[in-house]
Motif scaffolding. Structure first.
Motif, PDB file in Angstrom:
ATOM      1  N   ASN A  76      -0.312  13.960  19.027  1.00  0.00           N
ATOM      2  CA  ASN A  76       0.837  14.469  19.782  1.00  0.00           C
ATOM      3  C   ASN A  76       0.400  14.799  21.209  1.00  0.00           C
ATOM      4  OD1 ASN A  76       3.241  15.595  20.574  1.00  0.00           O
ATOM      5  ND2 ASN A  76       3.072  17.425  19.290  1.00  0.00           N
ATOM      6  N   GLU A  96      -6.520  27.391  25.568  1.00  0.00           N
ATOM      7  CA  GLU A  96      -6.623  25.992  25.125  1.00  0.00           C
ATOM      8  C   GLU A  96      -7.536  25.278  26.103  1.00  0.00           C
ATOM      9  OE1 GLU A  96      -5.329  24.796  22.458  1.00  0.00           O
ATOM     10  OE2 GLU A  96      -3.565  26.031  22.012  1.00  0.00           O
ATOM     11  N   PRO A 147      13.084  22.808  28.444  1.00  0.00           N
ATOM     12  CA  PRO A 147      13.508  22.979  27.063  1.00  0.00           C
ATOM     13  C   PRO A 147      12.373  23.441  26.158  1.00  0.00           C
ATOM     14  CG  PRO A 147      13.880  20.700  27.814  1.00  0.00           C
ATOM     15  CD  PRO A 147      13.185  21.428  28.915  1.00  0.00           C
ATOM     16  N   SER A 148      12.755  23.996  25.029  1.00  0.00           N
ATOM     17  CA  SER A 148      11.812  24.409  24.012  1.00  0.00           C
ATOM     18  C   SER A 148      10.998  23.204  23.543  1.00  0.00           C
ATOM     19  CB  SER A 148      12.617  25.020  22.863  1.00  0.00           C
ATOM     20  OG  SER A 148      11.774  25.330  21.810  1.00  0.00           O
ATOM     21  N   GLY A 149       9.693  23.394  23.380  1.00  0.00           N
ATOM     22  CA  GLY A 149       8.823  22.327  22.910  1.00  0.00           C
ATOM     23  C   GLY A 149       8.362  21.375  23.986  1.00  0.00           C
ATOM     24  N   SER A 150       8.672  21.681  25.246  1.00  0.00           N
ATOM     25  CA  SER A 150       8.315  20.749  26.329  1.00  0.00           C
ATOM     26  C   SER A 150       6.875  20.913  26.813  1.00  0.00           C
ATOM     27  CB  SER A 150       9.288  20.909  27.500  1.00  0.00           C
ATOM     28  OG  SER A 150       9.290  22.232  27.974  1.00  0.00           O
ATOM     29  N   GLY A 151       6.196  21.975  26.350  1.00  0.00           N
ATOM     30  CA  GLY A 151       4.789  22.136  26.716  1.00  0.00           C
ATOM     31  C   GLY A 151       4.517  23.293  27.675  1.00  0.00           C
ATOM     32  N   LYS A 152       5.499  24.146  27.923  1.00  0.00           N
ATOM     33  CA  LYS A 152       5.336  25.241  28.880  1.00  0.00           C
ATOM     34  C   LYS A 152       4.230  26.221  28.453  1.00  0.00           C
ATOM     35  CE  LYS A 152       9.615  26.617  28.357  1.00  0.00           C
ATOM     36  NZ  LYS A 152       9.995  25.712  27.240  1.00  0.00           N
ATOM     37  N   SER A 153       4.284  26.643  27.200  1.00  0.00           N
ATOM     38  CA  SER A 153       3.263  27.588  26.727  1.00  0.00           C
ATOM     39  C   SER A 153       1.888  26.940  26.731  1.00  0.00           C
ATOM     40  CB  SER A 153       3.588  28.069  25.309  1.00  0.00           C
ATOM     41  OG  SER A 153       4.767  28.829  25.305  1.00  0.00           O
ATOM     42  N   THR A 154       1.834  25.701  26.330  1.00  0.00           N
ATOM     43  CA  THR A 154       0.550  24.996  26.313  1.00  0.00           C
ATOM     44  C   THR A 154      -0.039  24.934  27.723  1.00  0.00           C
ATOM     45  OG1 THR A 154       1.303  23.689  24.422  1.00  0.00           O
ATOM     46  CG2 THR A 154      -0.585  22.839  25.650  1.00  0.00           C
ATOM     47  N   PHE A 198      -2.577  17.303  20.780  1.00  0.00           N
ATOM     48  CA  PHE A 198      -2.907  17.901  19.484  1.00  0.00           C
ATOM     49  C   PHE A 198      -2.805  16.773  18.475  1.00  0.00           C
ATOM     50  CE2 PHE A 198      -1.095  21.589  21.796  1.00  0.00           C
ATOM     51  CZ  PHE A 198      -2.162  22.471  21.691  1.00  0.00           C
ATOM     52  N   VAL A 254       1.058  16.453  24.263  1.00  0.00           N
ATOM     53  CA  VAL A 254       1.977  17.543  24.628  1.00  0.00           C
ATOM     54  C   VAL A 254       2.085  17.706  26.142  1.00  0.00           C
ATOM     55  CG1 VAL A 254       2.284  20.046  24.474  1.00  0.00           C
ATOM     56  CG2 VAL A 254       1.659  18.743  22.440  1.00  0.00           C
TER      57      VAL A 254
HETATM   58  P1  ADP Z   1       7.210  25.306  24.881  1.00  0.00           P
HETATM   59  O1  ADP Z   1       6.422  26.512  25.244  1.00  0.00           O
HETATM   60  O2  ADP Z   1       7.729  24.561  26.075  1.00  0.00           O
HETATM   61  O3  ADP Z   1       8.299  25.607  23.909  1.00  0.00           O
HETATM   62  P2  ADP Z   1       4.788  24.505  23.526  1.00  0.00           P
HETATM   63  O4  ADP Z   1       3.766  24.350  24.591  1.00  0.00           O
HETATM   64  O5  ADP Z   1       4.758  25.748  22.730  1.00  0.00           O
HETATM   65  O6  ADP Z   1       6.243  24.277  24.173  1.00  0.00           O
HETATM   66  O7  ADP Z   1       4.697  23.308  22.510  1.00  0.00           O
HETATM   67  C1  ADP Z   1       4.771  21.963  22.902  1.00  0.00           C
HETATM   68  C2  ADP Z   1       4.418  21.102  21.720  1.00  0.00           C
HETATM   69  O8  ADP Z   1       3.041  21.289  21.400  1.00  0.00           O
HETATM   70  C3  ADP Z   1       5.201  21.380  20.463  1.00  0.00           C
HETATM   71  O9  ADP Z   1       5.508  20.157  19.867  1.00  0.00           O
HETATM   72  C4  ADP Z   1       4.225  22.156  19.615  1.00  0.00           C
HETATM   73  O10 ADP Z   1       4.453  21.946  18.250  1.00  0.00           O
HETATM   74  C5  ADP Z   1       2.899  21.565  20.033  1.00  0.00           C
HETATM   75  N1  ADP Z   1       1.793  22.523  19.892  1.00  0.00           N
HETATM   76  C6  ADP Z   1       1.605  23.638  20.631  1.00  0.00           C
HETATM   77  N2  ADP Z   1       0.489  24.272  20.265  1.00  0.00           N
HETATM   78  C7  ADP Z   1      -0.050  23.569  19.250  1.00  0.00           C
HETATM   79  C8  ADP Z   1      -1.225  23.717  18.441  1.00  0.00           C
HETATM   80  N3  ADP Z   1      -2.071  24.733  18.606  1.00  0.00           N
HETATM   81  N4  ADP Z   1      -1.453  22.758  17.501  1.00  0.00           N
HETATM   82  C9  ADP Z   1      -0.614  21.720  17.347  1.00  0.00           C
HETATM   83  N5  ADP Z   1       0.505  21.520  18.066  1.00  0.00           N
HETATM   84  C10 ADP Z   1       0.782  22.429  19.009  1.00  0.00           C
END
Ligand code: ADP
Ligand code: MG
Length: 243
Positions: A17, A54, A38-45, A14, A19
């Motif tokens: 960044n 995405e 951990p939170s912010g590691s990219g799991k949801s992405t 992104f 991710v």
């Molecule tokens: P997790 O689910 O492990 O907590 P995320 O996948 O939600 O992690 O997020 C990983 C990183 O990607 C974070 O730094 C988040 O801010 C960034 N991120 C996620 N989605 C977006 C987006 N649509 N635009 C910009 N940054 C994003």
């Protein structure tokens, strides 16, 4: 064994960044893979890339032998086949429980309302909410709403289910009912990828646990390997913090 999902060198950025930094992950048919980290590691992405919420920056995602990152892939066909359940259930508050479940089959699959209603009632039974067909969404607890969200995802008859922290927003006493529904699904052979902090569920239900940190898979293995004999130092730290 047959491969349902094969992720190869998946990179997602992104802006500047990065991710996801080159994810390689295979999910077999009928397998339950639990992703921790951990939170912010990219799991949801990572999950969001699997059903085209995405688009990968680079790398490939092959589902049932189709590269879903290709431009000519039918996004609706991909999503019909892959159900997703989110932390916040996103039910339509202006529709009844039954209508929420019937919506996609009627609108996207052109099912008749009668048939969709029969199926919705069956699905409500499988998530333990048989009597809630006519209920309003607002009248349900968080845990009940999440079970409706699972039923809604199942209504499209997917053969893969993705769960992104499905119990994280729930009061503790609601968590068990939702996990029980997921466990039943796993028993029935559903292919599942589950992001969760519920380590009990991971130990009991996962065939494989994958530890993601800072956009990379640092370790994966059976629940026993991951929880009893973690090798990676960051995994050891993570487990110490949450267990
Ligand atoms: P997790 O689910 O492990 O907590 P995320 O996948 O939600 O992690 O997020 C990983 C990183 O990607 C974070 O730094 C988040 O801010 C960034 N991120 C996620 N989605 C977006 C987006 N649509 N635009 C910009 N940054 C994003
Ligand atoms: Mg997340």
């Amino acid at each position: 064994m047959s491969e349902k999902v094969k992720v190869t060198n998946l990179v997602k950025t992104f802006g500047d960044n990065e991710v996801l930094k080159g994810i390689n992950l295979t999910v077999q048919k009928n397998e339950v893979v639990v992703i921790i980290g951990p939170s912010g590691s990219g799991k949801s992405t990572l999950l969001r890339n699997l059903n085209k919420l995405e688009e990968p920056t680079s790398g490939s995602i092959v589902i049932d032998n189709v590269d879903i990152a290709r431009n000519d892939v039918d996004i609706n066909a991909v999503r019909e086949n892959i159900g997703m359940v989110f932390q916040h259930f996103n039910l339509f508050k202006n529709l009844s429980v039954g209508e929420n479940i019937m919506l996609a089959p009627v609108e996207l699959k052109k099912q008749t309302k009668d048939k969709a209603a029969i199926q919705a009632k069956q699905l409500l039974k499988t998530v333990g909410l048989e009597e809630k067909f006519d209920a309003t969404v607002q009248s349900l607890s968080g845990g009940q709403q999440q079970r409706v969200a699972i039923a809604r995802a199942l209504a499209m008859n997917p053969d893969i289910m993705l769960f992104d922290e499905p119990t994280s927003a729930l009061d503790p006493e609601m968590v068990g009912d939702v996990l029980a529904v997921m466990k039943d699904l796993a028993k029935q052979g559903m292919t599942m990828v589950v992001v969760t902090h519920e380590m009990g569920f991971a130990k009991e239900v996962a065939d494989r646990v994958v530890f993601v940190d800072d956009g990379q898979i640092l370790e994966e293995g059976t629940p026993e390997q991951i929880f009893e004999h973690p090798k990676n130092e960051r995994l050891q730290d993570f487990l110490n913090k949450i267990l």
